[in-house]
Design a protein around this motif. Sequence first.
Motif, PDB file in Angstrom:
ATOM      1  N   SER A   3      88.985  20.600  61.756  1.00  0.00           N
ATOM      2  CA  SER A   3      87.569  20.965  61.655  1.00  0.00           C
ATOM      3  C   SER A   3      86.986  20.636  60.283  1.00  0.00           C
ATOM      4  CB  SER A   3      87.383  22.453  61.951  1.00  0.00           C
ATOM      5  OG  SER A   3      87.759  22.739  63.268  1.00  0.00           O
ATOM      6  N   ASP A   5      87.859  18.223  58.142  1.00  0.00           N
ATOM      7  CA  ASP A   5      87.628  16.779  58.030  1.00  0.00           C
ATOM      8  C   ASP A   5      86.418  16.362  58.864  1.00  0.00           C
ATOM      9  OD1 ASP A   5      89.788  16.471  56.328  1.00  0.00           O
ATOM     10  OD2 ASP A   5      91.189  16.016  57.968  1.00  0.00           O
ATOM     11  N   SER A   6      86.271  16.955  60.017  1.00  0.00           N
ATOM     12  CA  SER A   6      85.121  16.656  60.866  1.00  0.00           C
ATOM     13  C   SER A   6      83.808  17.086  60.202  1.00  0.00           C
ATOM     14  CB  SER A   6      85.294  17.356  62.213  1.00  0.00           C
ATOM     15  OG  SER A   6      84.196  17.100  63.043  1.00  0.00           O
ATOM     16  N   MET A   7      83.799  18.307  59.637  1.00  0.00           N
ATOM     17  CA  MET A   7      82.597  18.778  58.946  1.00  0.00           C
ATOM     18  C   MET A   7      82.302  17.899  57.728  1.00  0.00           C
ATOM     19  SD  MET A   7      82.523  22.947  59.082  1.00  0.00           S
ATOM     20  CE  MET A   7      84.135  23.232  58.404  1.00  0.00           C
ATOM     21  N   LYS A   8      83.332  17.560  56.975  1.00  0.00           N
ATOM     22  CA  LYS A   8      83.155  16.732  55.782  1.00  0.00           C
ATOM     23  C   LYS A   8      82.565  15.380  56.161  1.00  0.00           C
ATOM     24  CE  LYS A   8      85.722  14.622  51.998  1.00  0.00           C
ATOM     25  NZ  LYS A   8      87.026  14.421  51.376  1.00  0.00           N
ATOM     26  N   GLN A   9      83.082  14.785  57.223  1.00  0.00           N
ATOM     27  CA  GLN A   9      82.606  13.477  57.674  1.00  0.00           C
ATOM     28  C   GLN A   9      81.121  13.533  58.061  1.00  0.00           C
ATOM     29  OE1 GLN A   9      84.508  12.150  61.275  1.00  0.00           O
ATOM     30  NE2 GLN A   9      84.074   9.998  60.848  1.00  0.00           N
ATOM     31  N   LYS A  10      80.706  14.655  58.654  1.00  0.00           N
ATOM     32  CA  LYS A  10      79.317  14.778  59.090  1.00  0.00           C
ATOM     33  C   LYS A  10      78.384  15.201  57.968  1.00  0.00           C
ATOM     34  CE  LYS A  10      80.366  15.412  63.851  1.00  0.00           C
ATOM     35  NZ  LYS A  10      81.319  15.993  64.621  1.00  0.00           N
ATOM     36  N   LEU A  11      78.892  15.976  57.019  1.00  0.00           N
ATOM     37  CA  LEU A  11      78.028  16.499  55.950  1.00  0.00           C
ATOM     38  C   LEU A  11      77.948  15.594  54.722  1.00  0.00           C
ATOM     39  CD1 LEU A  11      79.073  20.261  56.109  1.00  0.00           C
ATOM     40  CD2 LEU A  11      76.915  19.261  56.889  1.00  0.00           C
ATOM     41  N   GLU A  12      78.973  14.814  54.483  1.00  0.00           N
ATOM     42  CA  GLU A  12      79.011  13.981  53.273  1.00  0.00           C
ATOM     43  C   GLU A  12      77.812  13.025  53.171  1.00  0.00           C
ATOM     44  OE1 GLU A  12      82.816  12.647  50.702  1.00  0.00           O
ATOM     45  OE2 GLU A  12      82.754  11.934  52.772  1.00  0.00           O
ATOM     46  N   LEU A  14      74.862  13.453  53.980  1.00  0.00           N
ATOM     47  CA  LEU A  14      73.638  14.178  53.626  1.00  0.00           C
ATOM     48  C   LEU A  14      73.460  14.292  52.118  1.00  0.00           C
ATOM     49  CD1 LEU A  14      73.818  17.102  56.222  1.00  0.00           C
ATOM     50  CD2 LEU A  14      72.445  15.012  56.367  1.00  0.00           C
TER      51      LEU A  14
END
Length: 158
Positions: A3, A5-12, A14
């Motif tokens: 989770s 890594d998934s959040m980081k991939q989506k938030l980075e 921004l």
Amino acid sequence: MNSFDSMKQKLEPLGIYDFDGSGEAVCELKAYAEGLDTVFDTLSELEREYFIPTAESFGLSNRERFFGREQPGLSTEQRREQLIYYEKNIIGDITESGFNAFLRHIGLSDYTITLSASRSNMTIAVNDPKTDGEKALIRKQIAAEIPAFMTYTINFSE
């Protein structure tokens, strides 16, 4: 991918968070990720247990209890095959022979059925000795199987 890594991939992209690994936001996201991983694992298990071909434990046991018998001595594959057979051949068969097969499967052997087709009524007299708990389970199983348009009565001999 977990989770975090998934959040980081989506938030980075921004540009709001600094993911150098030392910020408070990163620690907070890692804490959220831990909780989300647990939730996602639980959801995956529930999804797996919902379907007979992929169920391994409580999904099989719950269905077996519905049919009246748990079969822990059989292999997982044998339990799945048996449940698929029962659902194909018993559930939904509202003929008299299908209903008799269902009653035998839930453990009844000494019973009589009286049908009144003109009144859409059925009376089931059970002579098998059953405990109060077994009677409650049998009532539940029969209620789930009888079509909604029928009224019915279940009588247990004492």
